[in-house]
Write an enzyme that holds these catalytic residues in place. Structure first.
Site, PDB file in Angstrom:
ATOM      1  N   ARG A 134       0.801  -1.223   0.000  1.00 18.14           N
ATOM      2  CA  ARG A 134       0.000   0.000   0.000  1.00 18.14           C
ATOM      3  C   ARG A 134       0.840   1.282   0.000  1.00 18.14           C
ATOM      4  O   ARG A 134       0.322   2.372  -0.259  1.00 18.14           O
ATOM      5  CB  ARG A 134      -0.943   0.001   1.213  1.00 18.14           C
ATOM      6  N   CYS A 227     -13.303   4.223  10.454  1.00 12.64           N
ATOM      7  CA  CYS A 227     -14.505   4.257   9.611  1.00 12.64           C
ATOM      8  C   CYS A 227     -15.453   3.163  10.098  1.00 12.64           C
ATOM      9  O   CYS A 227     -16.004   2.419   9.294  1.00 12.64           O
ATOM     10  CB  CYS A 227     -14.158   4.141   8.141  1.00 12.64           C
TER      11      CYS A 227
HETATM   12  N1  SAM Z   1      -5.615   7.287   6.296  1.00 12.67           N
HETATM   13  C1  SAM Z   1      -5.860   6.573   5.068  1.00 12.67           C
HETATM   14  C2  SAM Z   1      -6.565   7.493   4.103  1.00 12.67           C
HETATM   15  O1  SAM Z   1      -7.219   8.455   4.513  1.00 12.67           O
HETATM   16  O2  SAM Z   1      -6.433   7.276   2.874  1.00 12.67           O
HETATM   17  C3  SAM Z   1      -6.642   5.301   5.313  1.00 12.67           C
HETATM   18  C4  SAM Z   1      -5.976   4.421   6.326  1.00 12.67           C
HETATM   19  S1  SAM Z   1      -6.737   2.867   6.570  1.00 12.67           S
HETATM   20  C5  SAM Z   1      -8.141   3.282   7.473  1.00 12.67           C
HETATM   21  C6  SAM Z   1      -5.683   2.166   7.768  1.00 12.67           C
HETATM   22  C7  SAM Z   1      -4.261   1.882   7.307  1.00 12.67           C
HETATM   23  O3  SAM Z   1      -3.557   1.259   8.386  1.00 12.67           O
HETATM   24  C8  SAM Z   1      -4.170   0.933   6.127  1.00 12.67           C
HETATM   25  O4  SAM Z   1      -3.431   1.528   5.087  1.00 12.67           O
HETATM   26  C9  SAM Z   1      -3.437  -0.277   6.684  1.00 12.67           C
HETATM   27  O5  SAM Z   1      -2.556  -0.864   5.743  1.00 12.67           O
HETATM   28  C10 SAM Z   1      -2.674   0.294   7.846  1.00 12.67           C
HETATM   29  N2  SAM Z   1      -2.336  -0.710   8.877  1.00 12.67           N
HETATM   30  C11 SAM Z   1      -2.755  -1.990   8.958  1.00 12.67           C
HETATM   31  N3  SAM Z   1      -2.199  -2.604  10.025  1.00 12.67           N
HETATM   32  C12 SAM Z   1      -1.437  -1.694  10.642  1.00 12.67           C
HETATM   33  C13 SAM Z   1      -0.607  -1.707  11.787  1.00 12.67           C
HETATM   34  N4  SAM Z   1      -0.491  -2.810  12.525  1.00 12.67           N
HETATM   35  N5  SAM Z   1       0.051  -0.577  12.114  1.00 12.67           N
HETATM   36  C14 SAM Z   1      -0.081   0.536  11.385  1.00 12.67           C
HETATM   37  N6  SAM Z   1      -0.862   0.621  10.295  1.00 12.67           N
HETATM   38  C15 SAM Z   1      -1.529  -0.467   9.923  1.00 12.67           C
END
Ligand code: SAM
Length: 447
Positions: A134, A227
Site C-alpha cells: 500500500r 470508519c
Molecule cells: N488514512 C488513510 C486514508 O485516509 O487514505 C486510510 C488508512 S486505513 C483506514 C488504515 C491503514 O492502516 C491501512 O493503510 C493499513 O494498511 C494500515 N495498517 C494496517 N495494520 C497496521 C498496523 N499494525 N500498524 C499501522 N498501520 C496499519
C-alpha cells in the site's frame, strides 16, 4: 445482509434510530471529491454541491469514470469520502500550519493529501504506511498532489516512538478497523465482519497507539479516527487513550445542521444523518509536562553524491523559489525537499525507510540531468523553464497510457505536456520518435 450480531450491537447503541441506519446502509454510497489548488474548476460536467465542513470538498450527483479524466491523474482532485474530510475541523481548531505532523496509517493518502494541503509551505508531514503493497500508492498520491512538504515512510509505528521522541506537534491515527462504515461501499467489509474482528481491531489499535505515543510532544494533538460505528473501537479507545496514555478529550466545533453526532468522547458521522459514509473522529491533547525537545542529531549522514555547480544551477532553474528547497543526489536522482525542515528530514533519511522525500527533481540521463516526472506534478515547478504542448483529451489519454503521441510536427527536444493548462508530464522528441516519459508504473491500463 447485515450480520445479526452487528444488528444487535447497533440496536443497543442507537436504540430507536438503529432502523434508520440499517436503511441508509442499503442506499447507494455518496461520491465526493476534494479539489487541489492546481485547478479552479473541473474539466468534466457534473452537478456539484459543497461539502459543508471542507471548503474544497464537493459532492458529485453521479460518479464519473475518473480514469478517463487526465486531471485526475495530474492530482487536481482526490476522490475522498466526504465524512473523512471532517479532520479539517480538528486541524483548523487545534493544529497550526507550522506544525510537524505524523500520519501514522496513511495509505492510500486521502487524509495525507488533506493534511499536506492544510500545512502548505510551512509545516511538514510524515506519511507512514506499514503495509508494503500500500505504500507505493500513497507515495504516488503524495507526488501527484504536488506540495513537496511530505516524507513518505514505510515503517512500523514503534520506530516512531523509539527514535522520534517528542518530535510531532500532531499525530493522526486513522486506524485499521472493522470497517462498518464501508458496508454500503464494499460487500467484502460485511463478509469480513464479526465481533471477533472487532476485538482484534481494538487490540491492534491500542498497540499502534501505545507504540507511537512517545513520538507526540506533550501538549501535542492526537487525532484518532476510524470508519466504523461500534463504541469498542471508538469511544472506549478514546477513553483508554485519555486514561492510560494520558490525554484530554477535546471538543470540536461543528455546525448542528451538518448532522454530526457528538458522543461521550468524539464525533460520529452516521449515514442516516450525514451526507457521507460512516466515520468516527476524536481529538485529544496529550498531557503537558516538561520534556526534552526533539533534536534531530545523529552521527550518520544520509547517503548522497555531491552535485556539481553546473548541475545545481541547471536544476535550480526549474524551480520557482529555489532557495526554499534543499537538494540531495542519490545515485542518478536529485530530490528536492523543504529547506526549513532539512535537519529533520536528513535525520529521518538515516533512520527510516523513506519511499519518497519532498519530490523527485531530476534524473541523470547520459551526461545531463533531465526533469523527473514528479517535477511536472509539483507546484514548485517553474513552468516557463520548459517548452509546453497542450494536448487534446485523446492525446492526453494516449500519453497517460504511455503510448507514442500521434502529433505531427512536434518541436524537437524536451516538452512539458499539459491538459487544460495543467502539467501531465514530459515527452522528448528526438526526431525519429517521441519518447513518452510518463512513469510506466503509473500508466493507465485496461482502457
Ligand atoms: N488514512 C488513510 C486514508 O485516509 O487514505 C486510510 C488508512 S486505513 C483506514 C488504515 C491503514 O492502516 C491501512 O493503510 C493499513 O494498511 C494500515 N495498517 C494496517 N495494520 C497496521 C498496523 N499494525 N500498524 C499501522 N498501520 C496499519
Amino acid at each position: 445482509m447485515l450480520p445479526v450480531e452487528f444488528i444487535d450491537m447497533m440496536q443497543q447503541q442507537l436504540g430507536a434510530q438503529a432502523p434508520n441506519l440499517f436503511h441508509a446502509l442499503e442506499q447507494e454510497p455518496v461520491t465526493s471529491i476534494r479539489l487541489n489548488d492546481k485547478i479552479d474548476e473541473l474539466s468534466f460536467d457534473a452537478d456539484i454541491d459543497e461539502v459543508p465542513w471542507h471548503y474544497e470538498g464537493y459532492y458529485l450527483s453521479e460518479r464519473p469514470q475518473f480514469t478517463l479524466d487526465p486531471l485526475f491523474h495530474a492530482g487536481c482532485y482526490y476522490v475522498q469520502e466526504a465524512s473523512s474530510m471532517l479532520i479539517q475541523r480538528a486541524l483548523e481548531q487545534y493544529v497550526s500550519e507550522q506544525s510537524i505532523v505524523l500520519d501514522l496509517c496513511a495509505a492510500p493518502g486521502g487524509k495525507s493529501t488533506l493534511i499536506s494541503q492544510y500545512l502548505g509551505a510551512q509545516g511538514l508531514l510524515v506519511a507512514n504506511e506499514v503495509v508494503r503493497q500500500r505504500v507505493f500508492i500513497l507515495s504516488e498520491n503524495i507526488q501527484k498532489w504536488g506540495n513537496g512538504n511530505t516524507v513518505v515512510t514505510h515503517n512500523a509505528p514503534s520506530l516512531f516512538g523509539q527514535v522520534m521522541r517528542n518530535a510531532f506537534d500532531c499525530m493522526l491515527v486513522d486506524a485499521p478497523c472493522s470497517g462498518e462504515g464501508m458496508f454500503r461501499k464494499d460487500e467484502q467489509a460485511i463478509a469480513d465482519w464479526s465481533m471477533r474482528t472487532v476485538r482484534t481491531c481494538v487490540e491492534r489499535q491500542r498497540s499502534i497507539l501505545s507504540d507511537a505515543w512517545d513520538a507526540l510532544k506533550p501538549g501535542g494533538i492526537l487525532i484518532y479516527s476510524t470508519c466504523t460505528f461500534n463504541r469498542h473501537e471508538n469511544e472506549e479507545n478514546a477513553l483508554w487513550i485519555a486514561e492510560e496514555l494520558g490525554a484530554d478529550i477535546l471538543s470540536i466545533s461543528m455546525d448542528p445542521e451538518w448532522g454530526i453526532t457528538e458522543s461521550i468522547a468524539g464525533y460520529h458521522c452516521y449515514p442516516h444523518l450525514v451526507r457521507g459514509e460512516g466515520f468516527y473522529l476524536c481529538a485529544l491533547r496529550k498531557h503537558k509536562k516538561d520534556f526534552a525537545p526533539f533534536r534531530p542529531r545523529t552521527s550518520k549522514k544520509p547517503n548522497s553524491t555531491p552535485i556539481t555547480a553546473d548541475d545545481r544551477e541547471l536544476v535550480r532553474s526549474w524551480l520557482c523559489q529555489p532557495d526554499e528547497w534543499a537538494l540531495r543526489q542519490l545515485d542518478r536522482f536529485i530530490t528536492a525537499y523543504p529547506m526549513r525542515h532539512k535537519d529533520l528530514i536528513d535525520y529521518m533519511n538515516t533512520q527510516f525507510l523513506c519511499i519518497s522525500t519532498g519530490f523527485g527533481l531530476a534524473e541523470e540521463r547520459g551526461k545531463h540531468f533531465a526533469p523527473q516526472h514528479s517535477l511536472a506534478m509539483s507546484k514548485a515547478a517553474r513552468l516557463e523553464a520548459f517548452a509546453q504542448l497542450e494536448l487534446s483529451l485523446d492525446n492526453a489519454l494516449a500519453f497517460l497510457r504511455t503510448e507514442a503521441l500521434p502529433i505531427p510536427n512536434l518541436p524537437l527536444g524536451l516538452l512539458m505536456v499539459t491538459y487544460h493548462g495543467v502539467p501531465l508530464g514530459f515527452v522528448k522528441n528526438v526526431g525519429s520518435r517521441c519518447n513518452n516519459l510518463y512513469p510506466n508504473e503509473w500508466r493507465i491500463r485496461n482502457l
